[in-house]
Design a protein around this motif. Structure first.
Motif, short mmCIF file in Angstrom:
data_model
loop_
_atom_site.label_atom_id
_atom_site.label_comp_id
_atom_site.label_asym_id
_atom_site.label_seq_id
_atom_site.Cartn_x
_atom_site.Cartn_y
_atom_site.Cartn_z
N LYS A 162 0.86 -1.18 0.00
CA LYS A 162 0.00 0.00 0.00
C LYS A 162 0.89 1.22 0.00
CE LYS A 162 -4.04 -0.19 2.66
NZ LYS A 162 -4.58 -0.58 3.98
N PRO A 193 -13.44 -2.69 -2.10
CA PRO A 193 -12.70 -1.78 -1.23
C PRO A 193 -13.61 -1.11 -0.19
CG PRO A 193 -12.08 -1.44 -3.52
CD PRO A 193 -13.29 -2.32 -3.52
N GLY A 248 -8.04 2.27 0.35
CA GLY A 248 -7.87 0.86 0.72
C GLY A 248 -9.01 0.39 1.58
N CYS A 308 -8.01 -5.26 1.72
CA CYS A 308 -7.29 -5.11 0.45
C CYS A 308 -6.16 -6.11 0.22
CB CYS A 308 -6.85 -3.68 0.19
SG CYS A 308 -6.26 -2.80 1.57
N LEU A 360 -6.85 -2.77 -3.85
CA LEU A 360 -7.16 -1.37 -3.56
C LEU A 360 -8.15 -0.88 -4.61
CD1 LEU A 360 -3.39 -0.54 -3.31
CD2 LEU A 360 -4.93 -0.71 -1.35
#
Lengths: 372, 504
Positions: free
Chosen positions: A152, B146, B165, B169, B174
Motif C-alpha cells: 500500500k 474496497p 484501501g 485489500c 485497492l
C-alpha cells in the motif's frame, strides 16, 4: 505543453552496468540516435517494427530482495523469468498473472515492459496489478524510483503501474518490485462440449459466483475450465459445474501452457495474422467466420485472419466496447499499425509524457505508435 | 482550533480572474448553485483533516455534467484554481480549498447509473457513496470490495482520487484494482476534453493512465463516471481473534500465516494502548492483558472457510498465542470487528486530539518500528496507540495530544514527522492509503529525489498543462524541500493537528 524533468546529472548510478547504460543513453541523445531496449527478444514480434542501436538489458540481472513472508520480490530487469519462477516455487509462491514466455526465456524487465498476462488474468489480475515499484532510467539517463516494496503506497502518482506495458517507450525499467502470491494447492481442469454461445453464457454466469475459476479456453466446440484453490473449494466447484475432468495432470498442464505461451498449434506462425480482441467479457459472439480461440471468460478472443481484415476487427472490437491488436503479423509482413489508435486528447497526454520522460525520443521510437 | 495559514506551495496562476469567472457563470448559468457568502463556504474550509483550513472564494455545485463542463471551461479561461470535492472525508487535506480558487463539489452526482449483474460491474457517478453501491449490488449477491472505514460517507470519486484501501485489500485489492474505467474531463490548453481512461475490456491501448488517475488526489482530471468491478459475495465469513504477550510475537504470527500460504480476507492488529482505548468503548471482548491482538478473517464457501480457519488456528497455536477465539456466528463476527472499526473514535474519547499517521513498512520491520515509537513516546512525552493493517504493512499510529497546548502540538507534529521518516528509512512509504494532500508535502522531500518530484510535476502538467486542478498538493516545491532539510520541520506554519472528529 509538457514540463521538462529537471535533471541532476552529477548523480552516478551505483552499478557499472547502469553507468554504461547512462553513457549509452546520453551519447545517443547527443548524437540524435535511437536505442532499442532489448532483453531476451521473446516478444520482438510484438508492436511495430523499429530500428536503432540495441541497449541490452540482460547483464543487469539477479534477484535483489525476496522475503516470502512479505509477499514481495525485487529483481533487476535482466533476471530471467525462469529464475524468478523457480525461486518463488521453492517457497511455494508464484507470479499470479502467469506471464507468457512465447517459447523463449523472457527477462522480468520484458515482462513488465510488455504488460502481457496469461490464463489467470481474470481471476488474479494483470501484470500492472502486481507491480509495486520500479527503478527507471529515463531518456536523460537519470535513475528514478517510483512506488516501492510495500503493498500500500499512495505517495506520489503511480508511475510504476502507469508505465507497465509501455513497451519501453518512456524509459528502461532497471529494477522492479512485484507482489507475489502463494501457489494454490489444488488444480483441476474440467471440459465441456458446447457452442461458442453456450460457452460464453456459462463463463459469464459462473464468473458471478464465488467459484475458484483460474482459467478458461474455448476452441472448436470444447470449453476447458481450470479450477485452482484450496482442496474443498475445488471439489465443491467441480461438483457444481459438472463436465468431464481431465484426469491426466500433465495433459492439463500442457493445455494451459499452450495458451499461456502460445505454443498451441492455433497460434503457429504462418501467412495469417494473429489478431487479439480485448472485450468486455459479456460481449456477444463476434460475427466472423475466421478460426477463433476464446480466453479470459470471454474477454480475450484470438483470431487467425488475413491481415487485410485488421480494420474490420478493430471496428468490431471498438463497437463492442473493447479494442483490437495485431498481435503477430504474418510471416514476412511489415506492419505500420499494431494497436488501436488513441483519441486526440489521450494522444496529447502520451506525447507530453514522452516529451518529459524521453525528451529526445531516444527509446523505442515508434514501437507503440508512430507518433512517439 | 481554526487556523488560517499559508501552506500551499503553488503560487496563484498568473492572470487569474476570479471576478470574471463568477460574473460569467452568473450570466450564463443562472440556475447554477454558487455559494460565496462566508457562512456558506465555511463548511468547505477543510476535509477530514481539520487542522488545515482554508476558506475558498466560492463553492460551486453543478447538477449536470454539461454544467460541470461549462464551469470547468470558465475556470480554465479565467485561470482560476479548482479543487474538486467529494464527501470531504479525506485525511490528508487533499480537498482543502485554494485561497484564490473555487471548490467544485460533485455531491450532486450521486446516481448509480447501472448495475450489470451479468458483467459484475456498476457504472456510477462520482458522488455515489461507497457503501450505497454495495447496498445496491447486494440483491445480486455482489458487492464493491474496497471498504475504507469512512465507507458510510466517502464517495467513489474520492476513492479514485485517493486510491482508497480498507481492511480487506490484502485479498481484494485497492481501488486501483477494482476500477475498470473512468470517464473524466481534462483541462487541456484548448478546452475541456472528455476522456475515457481504462476500458470495460481487461485493458486499453496505450499507457495505463487509469493507474495514474487512481490516487492522483484530484490533480489530473475531473472524474465524471466510474465503471467498477463488483465481487461475488462470499457465502460466509469467520474471524479468529488471537492475543499475544508481545507485539513481536504477534508480528511473527502474521508472517507465519503468510508463510503457510494463506491470504486472509482481513488481517488486523492492535497494540495494548489501542486495546485499552477500544475495549471499554466497544466491549468486543478483547483480551485487555495482552500486548497485542490480531483479527484474522477467512471468507469463501463454508467448506473453504472451515478448512482455512482450521489452518489459521493451527498456525497461531504454534506461534505462541495467549488466547484464541473464533466467531461462532455473524453477530459475534461483527462484534469482534466492531472494536477495530471503532478504534479511531475510541482513541478520540480518551484524548482531546490525535494525529493519525499512515506509513507503510515491510512487515518484518514492525518490531523495530513499534520499539522506536515507544522510545518516541518518552522523547516527546506523548502517548501513542497503534492500529495496524498487518496483512499489508500499513501502520496507523495515533499520537494523542491537546491541540490547545501549543507546545504539545509542536511535539505531536515532530513525533509524527519522525515516524514518517522512519517509515521511509525502514524501506516503506510515508502514506499507505490516506494520501499526501497538504499534510505530508514536507515528507515527500524525504522519500523522493528532486528529479523524481520533478517527474511527478511532469505527469501533472501532461494532464493539466495550466496547473489548475488542486494546485499545491502532493508535490512539494524545491524551496520547501530545502527548508525541511535545513530546519527539520516541514510545517512552515503553526497549524494545529487533527481533532477527534476525524474517523477512518
Amino acid at each position: 505543453m509538457s514540463l521538462a524533468i529537471q535533471t541532476v546529472s552529477t548523480v552516478q548510478p551505483d552499478s557499472p552496468i547502469l553507468q554504461r547504460w547512462q553513457d549509452q543513453i546520453r551519447t545517443a541523445r547527443a548524437e540524435e540516435k535511437t536505442l532499442v531496449i532489448t532483453g531476451a527478444g521473446s516478444k520482438s514480434f510484438y508492436g511495430l517494427p523499429i530500428e536503432g542501436e540495441a541497449l541490452d538489458t540482460r547483464d543487469y540481472r539477479g534477484i535483489i530482495d525476496y522475503e516470502p513472508t512479505e509477499l514481495v520480490m525485487t529483481a533487476r530487469c535482466g533476471t530471467p523469468l525462469s529464475e524468478i519462477e523457480a525461486t518463488l516455487a521453492a517457497s511455494g509462491q508464484m507470479l499470479a498473472f502467469e506471464p507468457p514466455r512465447f517459447g523463449g526465456t523472457p527477462t522480468i524487465g520484458g515482462v513488465v515492459a510488455a504488460g502481457l498476462s496469461g490464463p489467470r488474468r481474470m481471476a488474479a489480475g494483470a501484470v500492472r496489478d502486481f507491480v509495486l515499484g520500479v527503478r527507471l532510467m529515463t531518456g536523460t539517463g537519470d535513475l528514478m524510483r517510483f512506488g516501492g516494496q510495500v503493498m500500500k503506497n499512495v505517495a506520489g502518482y503511480d508511475v510504476s503501474r502507469m508505465l507497465t506495458g509501455s513497451l519501453g517507450c518512456f524509459g528502461v525499467v532497471a529494477e522492479v518490485s512485484l507482489k507475489v502470491v502463494p501457489t494454490l494447492h489444488q488444480e483441476t481442469t474440467l471440459q465441456f462440449d458446447v457452442t461458442e454461445r453456450e460457452a460464453l453464457a456459462n463463463l459469464n454466469r459462473w464468473a458471478g459466483q464465488p467459484l475458484p475459476i483460474s482459467g478458461s479456453l474455448w476452441l472448436d466446440g470444447k470449453l476447458s475450465v481450470r479450477l485452482s484453490g484450496a482442496e474443498p473449494a475445488v471439489a465443491a466447484a467441480r461438483r457444481k459445474l459438472g463436465g468431464e475432468a481431465l484426469v491426466d495432470n500433465s495433459v492439463a498442464e500442457a493445455l494451459w501452457a499452450g495458451v499461456r505461451d502460445q505454443s498451441h498449434s492455433f497460434f503457429a506462425e504462418d501467412s495469417s495474422a494473429l489478431i487479439r480482441l480485448s472485450l468486455p467479457d459479456t460481449s456477444a459472439p463476434i460475427p466472423r467466420s475466421e478460426q477463433q480461440l476464446i480466453e479470459w471468460g470471454g474477454a480475450q478472443r484470438w483470431y487467425r485472419a488475413d491481415v487485410s481484415q485488421l480494420q474490420q476487427f478493430c471496428d468490431l472490437a471498438t463497437n463492442a466496447g473493447g479494442h483490437a491488436t495485431l498481435f503477430r503479423a504474418p510471416k514476412g509482413h511489415r506492419t505500420s499499425k499494431a494497436f488501436t489508435p488513441l483519441s486526440k486528447p489521450l494522444l496529447r497526454i502520451h506525447r507530453a509524457l514522452k516529451q518529459s520522460f524521453d525528451p529526445a525520443g531516444v527509446f523505442n521510437r515508434g514501437r507503440m505508435y508512430p507518433e512517439f | 482550533m481554526s487556523v488560517h495559514c499559508d501552506h500551499q506551495d503553488e503560487v496563484v496562476p498568473r492572470q487569474s480572474n476570479y471576478a470574471g469567472l463568477i460574473a460569467e457563470l452568473r450570466r450564463n448559468l443562472p440556475i447554477l448553485s454558487i455559494l460565496d457568502q462566508m457562512e456558506d463556504v465555511k463548511p468547505y474550509e477543510c476535509d477530514g483533516l481539520s487542522a488545515y483550513r482554508q476558506v475558498p472564494r466560492a463553492v460551486i455545485l453543478p447538477r449536470t455534467e454539461s454544467d460541470l463542463k461549462r464551469v470547468l471551461e470558465a475556470c480554465r479561461q479565467h485561470r482560476v484554481p479548482v479543487v474538486v470535492r467529494g464527501a470531504g472525508t479525506g485525511l490528508s487535506g487533499g480537498a482543502m480549498p485554494h485561497a484564490e480558487g473555487v471548490v467544485v463539489s460533485l455531491a450532486r452526482f450521486m446516481q448509480i447509473l447501472e448495475i450489470d449483474p451479468q458483467a459484475r460491474t456498476a457504472r456510477v457517478q462520482p458522488g455515489v457513496r461507497n457503501l450505497a453501491l454495495s447496498e445496491a449490488a447486494a440483491p445480486h449477491n455482489l458487492y464493491y470490495a474496497p471498504d475504507p472505514s469512512s465507507q458510510i460517507a466517502c464517495t467513489l470519486g474520492g476513492n479514485v482520487a485517493e486510491n482508497s484501501g480498507g481492511v480487506h485489500c490484502l485479498k481484494y485489492g485497492l481501488t486501483v484494482h477494482n476500477v475498470l474505467s473512468a470517464r473524466a474531463l481534462v483541462l487541456s490548453e484548448d478546452g475541456i476534453d472528455e476522456v475515457t481512461f481504462g476500458s470495460a475490456s481487461p485493458d486499453a491501448p496505450g499507457l495505463d493512465l487509469l493507474a495514474a488517475l487512481n490516487g492522483s488526489e484530484g490533480m489530473l482530471a475531473v472524474v465524471t463516471e466510474i465503471l467498477v468491478k463488483l465481487t461475488p459475495k462470499p457465502e460466509i465469513a469467520q474471524v479468529v481473534m488471537a492475543s499475544f504477550d508481545s507485539v513481536v510475537t504477534a508480528a511473527d504470527a502474521v508472517a507465519a500465516i503468510i508463510a503457510a500460504g494463506i491470504i486472509p480476507a482481513g488481517l488486523e492488529m492492535m497494540d495494548k494502548q489501542a486495546i485499552a482505548a477500544v475495549e471499554p468503548f466497544a466491549r468486543a471482548g478483547y483480551d485487555t492483558d495482552a500486548a497485542a491482538i490480531l483479527l484474522c478473517e477467512s471468507d469463501g464457501t463454508s467448506e473453504e472457510v472451515a478448512h482455512e480457519i482450521a489452518r489459521i488456528t493451527e498456525v497461531l497455536r504454534n506461534a505462541g498465542v495467549r488466547q484464541i477465539r473464533t466467531s461462532q456466528n455473524e453477530a459475534e463476527r461483527l462484534l469482534f470487528w466492531a472494536g477495530r472499526k471503532a478504534a479511531f473514535p475510541a482513541v478520540g474519547r480518551i484524548t482531546p486530539d490525535y494525529l493519525c499517521m499512515d506509513g507503510t513498512i515491510p512487515r518484518k520491520r514492525l518490531g523495530e518500528m513499534l520499539g522506536a515509537i515507544s522510545e518516541m513516546e518518552k522523547k516527546y512525552s506523548l502517548r501513542c496507540a497503534n492500529v495496524f493493517h498487518a496483512g499489508d504493512g500499513n501502520l496507523h499510529p495515533l499520537i494523542m495530544f491537546d491541540a490547545n497546548d501549543p507546545d504539545e502540538t509542536t511535539r505531536a507534529l515532530a513525533f509524527g514527522a519522525e515516524i514518517l521518516e522512519l517509515s521511509v528509512a525502514l524501506g516503506g512509504t510515508i502514506t499507505g492509503e490516506h494520501g499526501v494532500g497538504i499534510e505530508k508535502l514536507a515528507q515527500m522531500c524525504v522519500q523522493f529525489s528532486p528529479e523524481e518530484l520533478s517527474a511527478f510535476s511532469a505527469v501533472k502538467y501532461a494532464f493539466d498543462p495550466q496547473g489548475l486542478l488542486n494546485p499545491g498538493k502532493v508535490i512539494p516545491t524545491a524551496a520547501r524541500c530545502r527548508e525541511y532539510k535545513q530546519t527539520g520541520t516541514g510545517h512552515r506554519h503553526d497549524c494545529h493537528a487533527h481533532n477527534h472528529e476525524v474517523t477512518a
